[in-house]
Design a protein around this motif. Structure first.
Motif, PDB file in Angstrom:
ATOM      1  N   ARG A  25       0.832  -1.198   0.000  1.00 25.19           N
ATOM      2  CA  ARG A  25       0.000   0.000   0.000  1.00 25.19           C
ATOM      3  C   ARG A  25       0.870   1.253   0.000  1.00 25.19           C
ATOM      4  NH1 ARG A  25      -5.005  -0.798   4.236  1.00 25.19           N
ATOM      5  NH2 ARG A  25      -5.461  -2.974   3.808  1.00 25.19           N
ATOM      6  N   THR A  26       0.316   2.321  -0.520  1.00 26.42           N
ATOM      7  CA  THR A  26       1.044   3.595  -0.544  1.00 26.42           C
ATOM      8  C   THR A  26       0.564   4.540   0.550  1.00 26.42           C
ATOM      9  OG1 THR A  26      -0.493   4.449  -2.186  1.00 26.42           O
ATOM     10  CG2 THR A  26       1.555   3.443  -3.002  1.00 26.42           C
ATOM     11  N   THR A  27      -0.465   4.137   1.305  1.00 27.77           N
ATOM     12  CA  THR A  27      -0.968   4.931   2.422  1.00 27.77           C
ATOM     13  C   THR A  27      -1.226   3.995   3.604  1.00 27.77           C
ATOM     14  OG1 THR A  27      -3.272   4.687   1.706  1.00 27.77           O
ATOM     15  CG2 THR A  27      -2.093   6.662   0.959  1.00 27.77           C
ATOM     16  N   LEU A  28      -1.305   4.592   4.776  1.00 27.28           N
ATOM     17  CA  LEU A  28      -1.628   3.843   5.992  1.00 27.28           C
ATOM     18  C   LEU A  28      -3.065   4.145   6.364  1.00 27.28           C
ATOM     19  CD1 LEU A  28      -1.020   2.160   8.486  1.00 27.28           C
ATOM     20  CD2 LEU A  28       0.078   4.162   9.497  1.00 27.28           C
ATOM     21  N   ASP A  29      -3.890   3.107   6.430  1.00 25.16           N
ATOM     22  CA  ASP A  29      -5.301   3.276   6.770  1.00 25.16           C
ATOM     23  C   ASP A  29      -5.577   2.659   8.129  1.00 25.16           C
ATOM     24  OD1 ASP A  29      -7.898   4.127   6.438  1.00 25.16           O
ATOM     25  OD2 ASP A  29      -8.181   3.144   4.509  1.00 25.16           O
ATOM     26  N   GLU A  30      -6.753   2.958   8.678  1.00 31.35           N
ATOM     27  CA  GLU A  30      -7.051   2.558  10.052  1.00 31.35           C
ATOM     28  C   GLU A  30      -7.210   1.064  10.218  1.00 31.35           C
ATOM     29  OE1 GLU A  30     -11.214   2.332   8.551  1.00 31.35           O
ATOM     30  OE2 GLU A  30      -9.523   3.592   8.084  1.00 31.35           O
ATOM     31  N   ASP A  31      -7.520   0.319   9.162  1.00 31.39           N
ATOM     32  CA  ASP A  31      -7.672  -1.121   9.313  1.00 31.39           C
ATOM     33  C   ASP A  31      -6.357  -1.782   9.727  1.00 31.39           C
ATOM     34  OD1 ASP A  31      -6.526  -0.643   6.806  1.00 31.39           O
ATOM     35  OD2 ASP A  31      -7.653  -2.214   5.801  1.00 31.39           O
ATOM     36  N   LEU A  32      -5.250  -1.209   9.305  1.00 30.69           N
ATOM     37  CA  LEU A  32      -3.963  -1.784   9.687  1.00 30.69           C
ATOM     38  C   LEU A  32      -3.551  -1.381  11.099  1.00 30.69           C
ATOM     39  CD1 LEU A  32      -2.170  -1.681   6.255  1.00 30.69           C
ATOM     40  CD2 LEU A  32      -3.312  -3.586   7.389  1.00 30.69           C
ATOM     41  N   PHE A  33      -4.088  -0.276  11.615  1.00 33.42           N
ATOM     42  CA  PHE A  33      -3.925   0.011  13.042  1.00 33.42           C
ATOM     43  C   PHE A  33      -4.610  -1.085  13.853  1.00 33.42           C
ATOM     44  CE2 PHE A  33      -2.803   4.480  12.142  1.00 33.42           C
ATOM     45  CZ  PHE A  33      -1.821   4.675  13.104  1.00 33.42           C
ATOM     46  N   LEU A  34      -5.800  -1.495  13.425  1.00 36.64           N
ATOM     47  CA  LEU A  34      -6.523  -2.559  14.112  1.00 36.64           C
ATOM     48  C   LEU A  34      -5.715  -3.853  14.084  1.00 36.64           C
ATOM     49  CD1 LEU A  34      -9.055  -3.712  15.495  1.00 36.64           C
ATOM     50  CD2 LEU A  34      -9.983  -4.127  13.200  1.00 36.64           C
ATOM     51  N   LEU A  35      -5.160  -4.196  12.929  1.00 42.48           N
ATOM     52  CA  LEU A  35      -4.375  -5.421  12.822  1.00 42.48           C
ATOM     53  C   LEU A  35      -3.131  -5.351  13.704  1.00 42.48           C
ATOM     54  CD1 LEU A  35      -3.838  -8.180  11.662  1.00 42.48           C
ATOM     55  CD2 LEU A  35      -2.923  -7.080   9.598  1.00 42.48           C
ATOM     56  N   ALA A  36      -2.452  -4.221  13.710  1.00 40.79           N
ATOM     57  CA  ALA A  36      -1.259  -4.070  14.559  1.00 40.79           C
ATOM     58  C   ALA A  36      -1.620  -4.196  16.039  1.00 40.79           C
ATOM     59  CB  ALA A  36      -0.588  -2.724  14.279  1.00 40.79           C
ATOM     60  N   LEU A  37      -2.754  -3.629  16.438  1.00 41.15           N
ATOM     61  CA  LEU A  37      -3.199  -3.771  17.834  1.00 41.15           C
ATOM     62  C   LEU A  37      -3.547  -5.215  18.150  1.00 41.15           C
ATOM     63  CD1 LEU A  37      -5.347  -0.544  18.224  1.00 41.15           C
ATOM     64  CD2 LEU A  37      -3.353  -1.156  19.611  1.00 41.15           C
ATOM     65  N   ALA A  38      -4.209  -5.902  17.218  1.00 43.81           N
ATOM     66  CA  ALA A  38      -4.577  -7.300  17.449  1.00 43.81           C
ATOM     67  C   ALA A  38      -3.333  -8.176  17.591  1.00 43.81           C
ATOM     68  CB  ALA A  38      -5.453  -7.806  16.305  1.00 43.81           C
ATOM     69  N   GLU A  39      -2.264  -7.828  16.882  1.00 40.08           N
ATOM     70  CA  GLU A  39      -1.030  -8.608  16.976  1.00 40.08           C
ATOM     71  C   GLU A  39      -0.303  -8.411  18.301  1.00 40.08           C
ATOM     72  OE1 GLU A  39       0.370  -8.863  12.305  1.00 40.08           O
ATOM     73  OE2 GLU A  39       1.460  -7.554  13.686  1.00 40.08           O
ATOM     74  N   SER A  40      -0.437  -7.229  18.878  1.00 45.01           N
ATOM     75  CA  SER A  40       0.428  -6.923  20.010  1.00 45.01           C
ATOM     76  C   SER A  40      -0.262  -6.669  21.333  1.00 45.01           C
ATOM     77  CB  SER A  40       1.265  -5.681  19.671  1.00 45.01           C
ATOM     78  OG  SER A  40       0.420  -4.554  19.563  1.00 45.01           O
ATOM     79  N   TRP A  41      -1.571  -6.612  21.351  1.00 45.78           N
ATOM     80  CA  TRP A  41      -2.175  -6.056  22.550  1.00 45.78           C
ATOM     81  C   TRP A  41      -3.451  -6.775  22.971  1.00 45.78           C
ATOM     82  CZ3 TRP A  41      -6.326  -2.369  23.449  1.00 45.78           C
ATOM     83  CH2 TRP A  41      -6.254  -1.780  24.719  1.00 45.78           C
ATOM     84  N   PRO A  42      -3.376  -7.736  23.877  1.00 42.55           N
ATOM     85  CA  PRO A  42      -4.605  -8.347  24.376  1.00 42.55           C
ATOM     86  C   PRO A  42      -5.222  -7.491  25.476  1.00 42.55           C
ATOM     87  CG  PRO A  42      -2.722  -9.443  25.341  1.00 42.55           C
ATOM     88  CD  PRO A  42      -2.185  -8.374  24.403  1.00 42.55           C
ATOM     89  N   VAL A  43      -6.530  -7.311  25.419  1.00 38.26           N
ATOM     90  CA  VAL A  43      -7.246  -6.579  26.461  1.00 38.26           C
ATOM     91  C   VAL A  43      -8.626  -7.218  26.601  1.00 38.26           C
ATOM     92  CG1 VAL A  43      -8.237  -4.829  24.924  1.00 38.26           C
ATOM     93  CG2 VAL A  43      -7.870  -4.280  27.319  1.00 38.26           C
ATOM     94  N   ALA A  44      -9.187  -7.148  27.777  1.00 34.93           N
ATOM     95  CA  ALA A  44     -10.517  -7.708  28.002  1.00 34.93           C
ATOM     96  C   ALA A  44     -11.500  -7.110  27.013  1.00 34.93           C
ATOM     97  CB  ALA A  44     -10.964  -7.424  29.427  1.00 34.93           C
ATOM     98  N   GLY A  45     -12.246  -7.948  26.340  1.00 36.98           N
ATOM     99  CA  GLY A  45     -13.224  -7.476  25.363  1.00 36.98           C
ATOM    100  C   GLY A  45     -12.662  -7.380  23.959  1.00 36.98           C
ATOM    101  N   PHE A  46     -11.351  -7.376  23.835  1.00 37.05           N
ATOM    102  CA  PHE A  46     -10.702  -7.291  22.525  1.00 37.05           C
ATOM    103  C   PHE A  46     -10.144  -8.667  22.232  1.00 37.05           C
ATOM    104  CE2 PHE A  46      -7.190  -5.841  19.684  1.00 37.05           C
ATOM    105  CZ  PHE A  46      -7.970  -5.206  18.749  1.00 37.05           C
TER     106      PHE A  46
END
Length: 183
Positions: A25-46
């Protein structure tokens, strides 16, 4: 802008940028923020897995009929992976990345790294701006703030992905507010 980010939030943002680059991709969109958070950050409800998010993103892009930039470059005979192999710097080094707002065009925010500039889309910029403004000017941006930024716009792709994957957004938002108060 990264000066206000915790090391974890900075790594998450850089990981989102690297995911965008890996997809060509040539831009950063919010869906990849979600993927990066899912890879690195467990939280209750997520409770979504990175694989589920990745699959959902791929299905949505395919349904929209959007070819990835990697495929478009390949039609020109450009091998994106070969170009990346030739880059001598470590692309995941957090110190090599900056998040910069244009002085001339203040709505333009760019993730600048060793492999080039990656502009944030309007929705991704909103994630960062909401995260930066949630705690006031003196505090640092956390992964929780980035997730709050994703949830702030109920019409973005990340919220739609979370709903489709069965995440109950109200308890998730409540748990984030609890984490914020206890911090």
């Amino acid at each position: 802008m990264f000066a206000r980010f915790t090391p974890e939030a900075r790594r998450t943002t850089i990981r989102a940028g690297l995911l965008a680059l890996d997809e060509g991709r040539t831009t950063l969109d919010e869906d990849l923020f979600l993927l990066a958070l899912a890879e690195s950050w467990p939280v209750a409800g997520f409770t979504v897995t990175p694989e589920a998010v990745r699959t959902e993103i791929g299905e949505r892009r395919a349904a929209e009929g959007r070819a990835g930039d990697r495929e478009l470059l390949a039609t020109l005979g450009i091998d994106l992976d070969e170009i990346r192999r030739r880059i001598p710097v470590r692309r995941d080094d957090p110190l090599a990345w900056r998040l910069r707002r244009s002085r001339v065009r203040p709505l333009n925010v760019v993730l600048v790294g060793p492999v080039g500039d990656l502009p944030l889309t309007g929705r991704a910029r909103k994630v960062v701006e909401v995260a930066m403004n949630r705690r006031g000017s003196g505090s640092r941006v956390t992964d929780e703030d980035l997730l709050r930024g994703l949830l702030a716009d109920g019409s973005n792709a990340s919220v739609s992905i979370l709903r489709h994957l069965g995440v109950d957004l109200l308890p998730l938002a409540r748990s984030l507010n609890f984490l914020r108060r206890s911090a």
